[in-house]
Design an enzyme around this catalytic site. Structure first.
Site, PDB file in Angstrom:
ATOM      1  N   GLY A  41       0.817  -1.206   0.000  1.00  0.00           N
ATOM      2  CA  GLY A  41       0.000   0.000   0.000  1.00  0.00           C
ATOM      3  C   GLY A  41       0.849   1.254   0.000  1.00  0.00           C
ATOM      4  O   GLY A  41       2.062   1.211   0.222  1.00  0.00           O
TER       5      GLY A  41
ATOM      6  N   GLY B  95       0.621   5.605   1.118  1.00  0.00           N
ATOM      7  CA  GLY B  95      -0.088   6.644   1.844  1.00  0.00           C
ATOM      8  C   GLY B  95       0.703   7.922   1.835  1.00  0.00           C
ATOM      9  O   GLY B  95       1.691   8.062   1.105  1.00  0.00           O
ATOM     10  N   ALA B  96       0.249   8.873   2.663  1.00  0.00           N
ATOM     11  CA  ALA B  96       0.948  10.154   2.732  1.00  0.00           C
ATOM     12  C   ALA B  96       2.352   9.994   3.277  1.00  0.00           C
ATOM     13  O   ALA B  96       3.245  10.764   2.955  1.00  0.00           O
ATOM     14  CB  ALA B  96       0.148  11.129   3.599  1.00  0.00           C
ATOM     15  N   GLY B  97       2.564   8.963   4.119  1.00  0.00           N
ATOM     16  CA  GLY B  97       3.882   8.767   4.696  1.00  0.00           C
ATOM     17  C   GLY B  97       4.865   8.106   3.766  1.00  0.00           C
ATOM     18  O   GLY B  97       6.071   8.198   3.973  1.00  0.00           O
TER      19      GLY B  97
ATOM     20  N   LYS C 245       9.169   0.315   4.589  1.00  0.00           N
ATOM     21  CA  LYS C 245       8.494   1.590   4.370  1.00  0.00           C
ATOM     22  C   LYS C 245       9.495   2.588   3.826  1.00  0.00           C
ATOM     23  O   LYS C 245      10.499   2.888   4.473  1.00  0.00           O
ATOM     24  CB  LYS C 245       7.888   2.101   5.681  1.00  0.00           C
ATOM     25  CG  LYS C 245       7.123   3.411   5.552  1.00  0.00           C
ATOM     26  CD  LYS C 245       6.520   3.798   6.891  1.00  0.00           C
ATOM     27  CE  LYS C 245       5.728   5.088   6.793  1.00  0.00           C
ATOM     28  NZ  LYS C 245       5.146   5.469   8.106  1.00  0.00           N
TER      29      LYS C 245
ATOM     30  N   ASP D 264      -2.055   9.416  16.621  1.00  0.00           N
ATOM     31  CA  ASP D 264      -2.627   9.120  15.301  1.00  0.00           C
ATOM     32  C   ASP D 264      -3.272   7.735  15.296  1.00  0.00           C
ATOM     33  O   ASP D 264      -3.079   6.951  14.371  1.00  0.00           O
ATOM     34  CB  ASP D 264      -1.550   9.218  14.227  1.00  0.00           C
ATOM     35  CG  ASP D 264      -2.137   9.442  12.835  1.00  0.00           C
ATOM     36  OD1 ASP D 264      -3.318   9.845  12.756  1.00  0.00           O
ATOM     37  OD2 ASP D 264      -1.439   9.203  11.838  1.00  0.00           O
TER      38      ASP D 264
END
Length: 532
Positions: free
Chosen positions: A242, A244-246, A264, A362
């Site tokens: 996936g 995401g913003a990170g 990541k 978060d």
């Protein structure tokens, strides 16, 4: 003396053929006769002093010529120009002989060099040294720096004398005209490998570190080992997990290794606050040792792509966000006992963070991971932060939709703000929709952020309701647990460890829940591994 009366008007461009030259008697008594003029004539320029004889006056520039330059319009031949010729090979001296370890002093003339000339063939004047390290030709006048196209530039010297293929040794001189063309491990100046690198990893890492990195699996590597396996291209991508913003997350393993891990990859941001968040995530995960915190393996920086890679534990069950959306797609509903195990894992993780004086900030479905055996783990501590001696913080960091009211309004907050986010998350998974607004209408909650945040602060909290038409009924203890998490007054909201003592939680602890079977049904696994 003859006076040119026809030219007395000061116009040197008047035609000369129509003028007559009458004879004017000379005054013998006056040694310096003065021409007689009937009327003052306008001058186009200041008069040039000195007798000019019969020649008509010429227009001249008012700027005095340089004393070193031949006058304009002069007929006298100047001295022959000094055309620089290519110096003989034995006379040519590079600024630093390759092999020398002492850098010469700039502008210090060689004893054997001619006056006005440095050992490298350039002017000893500081003006003759260009910013690029090239030297201008000598003309005996201390010439200015030449352009990049000069025949005496560094490239020209190297090509004329075949210096491009040489392999220098020693330390290159930073002001050498030709030394900048070389690196210590390449020809033609293409490579940029540092001196003493020994053409590889052996220069940057000792043999013991290299041997350990080459024989260890992902769980046993430190940050230095991760840099080594990255430089040796030992990381094998198995598939995407996936984005995401990170950043993007991929499933990987090492060549020759058995451990599957999640990698990541985060693109670095020039904003120092973003860098601090990334470093905080890496440093915090190094010291975590909880079964409810996603394990950190290591991280490394890739200079070629300006990215930071973080290797962490791979949770095969996926995120709670992806799980409940898959259940919704299948037409099912997550049961209360499964939700209880998820809530227990989240509260255990928050209790561990509180003991370390850390706020997650978060909590949301996408940051709650499940392993294949059903273990619940918290991840993504990029927005985590330390709180002070009073356990309070006041920064606006995290996903706004799951924020507690005190955070939205800019007040100080504690670990209980993560308890609010836990309640919102459980309510979303139970109802299969985001719980705001409470009446269940679609208010485009993700589009109107300001309206949504205003609603969360000002309107009554949502409640977990039964759905008789769908055959769904929730226990009173579960409903009260959600209300306790969504208490708007942070002082009355329970701490994570206190919420673990809620009647709903104590009741579920006595019941056995096969989380592995639940995940197998969701993802259609053939052979469930482990149970809990």
């Amino acid at each position: 003396m003859m006076h040119n009366q026809g030219n007395s008007n000061g116009d040197p461009a008047a035609p000369m053929s129509n003028l007559q030259e009458p004879q004017v008697p000379m005054l013998s008594q006056t040694p310096n006769p003065v021409p007689m003029m009937n009327a003052p004539a306008p001058l186009l320029r200041p008069a040039i002093p000195g007798a000019r004889g019969a020649r008509p006056p010429r227009l001249g520039l008012a700027i005095p010529p340089s004393p070193n330059v031949k006058p304009v319009g002069g007929n006298a031949a100047g001295p022959p120009l000094q055309v620089p010729s290519r110096p003989p090979l034995p006379v040519l001296h590079l600024a630093t002989p390759m092999g020398s370890t002492v850098a010469p002093q700039e502008h210090q003339p060689n004893r054997g060099a001619q006056p006005g000339q440095s050992a490298s063939g350039g002017s000893e004047s500081s003006a003759a040294h260009s910013r690029t390290g090239s030297f201008g030709p000598l003309d005996g006048r201390g010439s200015n720096p030449t352009s990049a196209g000069s025949q005496y530039s560094a490239l020209s010297f190297a090509s004329q004398y075949g210096l491009g293929g040489a392999k220098p040794h020693g330390t290159p001189d930073p002001v050498s005209a030709v030394g900048s063309l070389y690196s210590n491990a390449s020809e033609g100046g293409v490579g940029m490998e540092r001196e003493g690198s020994m053409h590889g990893l052996e220069a940057s890492f000792d043999k013991m570190s290299l041997e350990k990195a080459r024989t260890s699996d992902a769980e046993d590597l430190d940050d230095e080992g991760w840099r080594i396996v990255s430089m040796e291209n030992r990381i094998v991508e198995l598939g995407g997990l996936g984005e995401g913003a990170g950043g993007a997350v991929t499933r990987c393993k090492l060549k020759g290794g058995k451990t599957v891990f999640a990698l990541k990859v985060i693109t670095t941001n020039p904003d120092p606050d973003i860098k601090k968040q990334i470093l905080r995530e890496i440093n915090f995960n190094k010291g975590c040792a909880s079964e409810h915190i996603c394990r950190y393996y290591g991280g490394f920086l890739d200079p070629s792509t300006a990215t930071i890679s973080i290797a962490m534990e791979f949770c095969e069950g996926g995120s709670l966000d992806s799980i409940y959306k898959e259940v919704k797609r299948l037409g099912g509903r997550t049961g209360e006992k499964v939700l209880g195990k998820i809530a227990e894992g989240v509260l255990q993780g928050l209790t561990y963070l509180e003991a370390k004086r850390i706020l997650h900030r978060d909590i949301k479905p996408s940051n709650i991971l499940l392993c294949r055996n059903g273990e619940v783990k918290l991840c993504d501590f990029g927005v985590s932060g330390d709180f002070g001696t009073k356990g309070e913080a006041n920064t606006f960091i995290g996903t706004s939709y799951y924020m507690a009211p005190e955070r939205i309004t800019g007040q100080t907050y504690t670990i209980t703000s993560d308890v609010w986010s836990t309640g919102v998350t459980l309510l979303e998974v139970a109802q299969h929709r985001f719980p705001f607004p409470a009446d269940g209408t679609e208010m485009q909650p993700r589009a109107g952020l300001i309206d949504l945040l205003t609603y969360i602060v000002q309107q009554p909290i949502p409640k977990l309701k039964d759905e008789p038409e769908a055959g769904i009924f929730w226990s009173d203890n579960f409903k009260h647990f959600i209300e306790a998490c969504l208490e708007k007054n942070p002082k009355r909201r329970g701490m994570p460890w206190k919420m673990l003592e809620h009647p709903w939680m104590t009741e579920l602890k006595t019941k056995r829940v096969n989380m592995s079977k639940y995940l197998t049904q969701v993802w259609g696994w053939d052979d469930p591994k482990g149970s809990k």
